[in-house]
Design a protein around this motif. Structure first.
Motif, PDB file in Angstrom:
ATOM      1  N   SER A  70     -10.885 -23.961  -9.956  1.00 40.20           N
ATOM      2  CA  SER A  70     -11.955 -24.823  -9.435  1.00 40.20           C
ATOM      3  C   SER A  70     -12.262 -24.503  -7.976  1.00 40.20           C
ATOM      4  O   SER A  70     -13.416 -24.543  -7.551  1.00 40.20           O
ATOM      5  N   THR A  71     -11.238 -24.192  -7.216  1.00 38.32           N
ATOM      6  CA  THR A  71     -11.451 -23.815  -5.819  1.00 38.32           C
ATOM      7  C   THR A  71     -12.243 -22.516  -5.738  1.00 38.32           C
ATOM      8  O   THR A  71     -13.191 -22.405  -4.952  1.00 38.32           O
ATOM      9  N   ILE A  72     -11.873 -21.563  -6.567  1.00 41.47           N
ATOM     10  CA  ILE A  72     -12.616 -20.302  -6.608  1.00 41.47           C
ATOM     11  C   ILE A  72     -14.056 -20.577  -7.010  1.00 41.47           C
ATOM     12  O   ILE A  72     -15.005 -20.044  -6.419  1.00 41.47           O
ATOM     13  N   ALA A  73     -14.250 -21.426  -8.006  1.00 43.10           N
ATOM     14  CA  ALA A  73     -15.590 -21.745  -8.493  1.00 43.10           C
ATOM     15  C   ALA A  73     -16.429 -22.393  -7.400  1.00 43.10           C
ATOM     16  O   ALA A  73     -17.604 -22.045  -7.209  1.00 43.10           O
ATOM     17  N   LEU A 154      -8.248 -22.779   0.961  1.00 43.40           N
ATOM     18  CA  LEU A 154      -9.247 -22.226   1.872  1.00 43.40           C
ATOM     19  C   LEU A 154      -8.635 -21.357   2.966  1.00 43.40           C
ATOM     20  O   LEU A 154      -9.365 -20.836   3.819  1.00 43.40           O
ATOM     21  N   ASN A 155      -7.309 -21.263   2.973  1.00 47.48           N
ATOM     22  CA  ASN A 155      -6.592 -20.493   3.999  1.00 47.48           C
ATOM     23  C   ASN A 155      -6.911 -20.979   5.413  1.00 47.48           C
ATOM     24  O   ASN A 155      -7.211 -20.191   6.314  1.00 47.48           O
ATOM     25  N   THR A 160      -7.445 -28.647  10.246  1.00 51.97           N
ATOM     26  CA  THR A 160      -8.843 -28.218  10.135  1.00 51.97           C
ATOM     27  C   THR A 160      -9.510 -28.914   8.955  1.00 51.97           C
ATOM     28  O   THR A 160     -10.668 -29.342   9.049  1.00 51.97           O
ATOM     29  N   VAL A 161      -8.792 -29.049   7.846  1.00 56.08           N
ATOM     30  CA  VAL A 161      -9.326 -29.757   6.675  1.00 56.08           C
ATOM     31  C   VAL A 161      -9.637 -31.202   7.039  1.00 56.08           C
ATOM     32  O   VAL A 161     -10.717 -31.716   6.751  1.00 56.08           O
ATOM     33  N   LYS A 162      -8.680 -31.861   7.693  1.00 56.78           N
ATOM     34  CA  LYS A 162      -8.876 -33.252   8.091  1.00 56.78           C
ATOM     35  C   LYS A 162     -10.075 -33.388   9.027  1.00 56.78           C
ATOM     36  O   LYS A 162     -10.884 -34.310   8.894  1.00 56.78           O
TER      37      LYS A 162
END
Length: 188
Positions: A70-73, A154-155, A160-162
């Motif tokens: 799903s992340t790749i998608a 996302l590496n 950074t996500v937060k």
């Protein structure tokens, strides 16, 4: 179950066909949700499975394959849209909560119509934010990945996500509050 399927590092064609069959609907729904175009969704779907096949040996936890694909998608669909210089919408937590509440309460027609109008306005607001913010919103609230899982996918760092999630929610809120046509859904 998936651990039993992939005993070696690289899947056979039959094993990958099984993965394809298991996740086709989920991936198609994900990419269509972002692209809102069946042809673009098919392109993103195909690209997603090609990438997944090429990098299947990198996947450490086979039980998380669905989230990984799903992340790749999601990233592939956003890339497809970037190539077309257009972007579509994703749902936010507020929309998901509203939809669950509607289902639980068995809301009457007026509430359903109102909720759909709110949903459309929020989706339009989300459509106006940058792709990197839409990406984390989708992974967090649609795929229900944790902050750690998003960061890993996302590496990027968890902080950074937060930050991106916070900024994305803030931008959406600002768009709703400061747009005269959207004030009825919570603006000033």
């Amino acid at each position: 179950m998936l651990k039993k399927i992939f005993k070696k590092s690289e899947p056979t064609h039959e094993e990958f066909r099984l993965v394809y069959d298991m996740f086709y609907s989920r991936v198609y729904r994900d990419v269509y949700f972002i692209t809102k175009d069946c042809h673009l969704a098919q392109d993103a779907l195909q690209e997603t499975f090609v990438k997944a096949y090429k990098h299947m040996n990198r996947l450490e936890d086979k039980e998380r394959m669905g989230a990984w694909i799903s992340t790749i998608a999601t990233r592939t669909a956003i890339d497809v849209l970037r190539k077309r210089k257009g972007a579509r919408e994703v749902l936010t937590e507020d929309i998901m909560i509203q939809e669950k509440n509607m289902e639980e309460k068995g809301s009457d027609t007026l509430h359903i119509v109102e909720a759909n109008l709110v949903r459309e306005e929020l989706l339009e607001s989300i459509n106006e934010i940058s792709a990197e913010y839409r990406e984390v919103i989708l992974l967090r609230y649609i795929h229900e990945l944790s902050i750690r899982e998003i960061a890993h996918s996302l590496n990027i760092n968890e902080s950074t996500v937060k930050t991106r999630l916070h900024r994305a929610r803030k931008k959406i809120k600002e768009k709703v509050q400061h747009d005269p046509k959207r004030q009825w859904i919570g603006g000033e």
